[in-house]
Design a protein around this motif. Structure first.
Motif, short mmCIF file in Angstrom:
data_model
loop_
_atom_site.label_atom_id
_atom_site.label_comp_id
_atom_site.label_asym_id
_atom_site.label_seq_id
_atom_site.Cartn_x
_atom_site.Cartn_y
_atom_site.Cartn_z
N ALA A 78 106.64 -20.81 58.73
CA ALA A 78 105.91 -21.84 59.49
C ALA A 78 104.86 -22.54 58.62
O ALA A 78 104.43 -23.64 58.93
N PHE A 79 104.46 -21.89 57.53
CA PHE A 79 103.41 -22.43 56.66
C PHE A 79 103.93 -22.82 55.28
O PHE A 79 103.16 -23.21 54.42
N GLU A 80 105.24 -22.73 55.09
CA GLU A 80 105.84 -22.96 53.78
C GLU A 80 105.61 -24.37 53.24
O GLU A 80 105.47 -24.57 52.03
N SER A 81 105.57 -25.36 54.10
CA SER A 81 105.42 -26.75 53.63
C SER A 81 103.99 -27.27 53.77
O SER A 81 103.76 -28.46 53.63
N ASP A 82 103.04 -26.38 54.03
CA ASP A 82 101.64 -26.82 54.12
C ASP A 82 101.17 -27.53 52.86
O ASP A 82 100.46 -28.53 52.94
N ARG A 83 101.60 -27.06 51.71
CA ARG A 83 101.16 -27.69 50.46
C ARG A 83 101.67 -29.12 50.37
O ARG A 83 100.99 -29.99 49.86
N ASN A 84 102.85 -29.36 50.90
CA ASN A 84 103.40 -30.73 50.91
C ASN A 84 102.55 -31.64 51.80
O ASN A 84 102.25 -32.77 51.44
N ALA A 85 102.22 -31.13 52.97
CA ALA A 85 101.41 -31.91 53.92
C ALA A 85 100.01 -32.19 53.34
O ALA A 85 99.52 -33.31 53.45
N ARG A 86 99.41 -31.17 52.73
CA ARG A 86 98.08 -31.36 52.13
C ARG A 86 98.14 -32.41 51.02
O ARG A 86 97.25 -33.26 50.92
N ALA A 87 99.13 -32.33 50.17
CA ALA A 87 99.25 -33.30 49.07
C ALA A 87 99.44 -34.71 49.63
O ALA A 87 98.86 -35.67 49.10
N ALA A 88 100.20 -34.85 50.69
CA ALA A 88 100.44 -36.16 51.27
C ALA A 88 99.16 -36.75 51.86
O ALA A 88 98.97 -37.98 51.82
N THR A 89 98.32 -35.93 52.41
CA THR A 89 97.09 -36.46 53.01
C THR A 89 96.09 -36.92 51.98
O THR A 89 95.21 -37.72 52.28
N LYS A 90 96.22 -36.44 50.77
CA LYS A 90 95.30 -36.87 49.72
C LYS A 90 95.70 -38.23 49.20
O LYS A 90 95.01 -39.00 48.72
#
Length: 90
Positions: A78-90
């Protein structure tokens, strides 16, 4: 693979604020059935062009941050793509 517009329509219009915090097996299954292929594509780097527009960026963040919470509820995935989402928000 679903389009950014399909993701936004599903999450913002169909599920909406009333459904975001309720969740449940039905929403989890529907999210997984409709968007797992798109999530997998995003994890493989296939959605990079989405990040060049505001609509695409929002859809990408929902796809990589919110959808996995439903698709993979109660698992580490459920948290595997958190890094992708964080990078996109930057």
């Amino acid at each position: 693979m679903k389009t950014p517009d399909a993701i936004l329509t599903f999450w913002l219009d169909e599920v909406g604020p009333e459904g975001w915090y309720v969740g449940g097996a039905d929403l989890d299954a529907r999210t997984r059935d409709e968007f797992l292929e798109s999530w997998t594509a995003a994890m493989d780097g296939a959605c990079g062009l989405w990040l060049t527009t505001p609509t695409g960026s929002l859809a990408y963040v929902i796809l990589t941050d919110q959808f996995p919470r439903n698709m993979f509820r109660d698992t580490g995935q459920a948290f595997e793509s958190d890094r992708n989402a964080r990078a996109a928000t930057k």
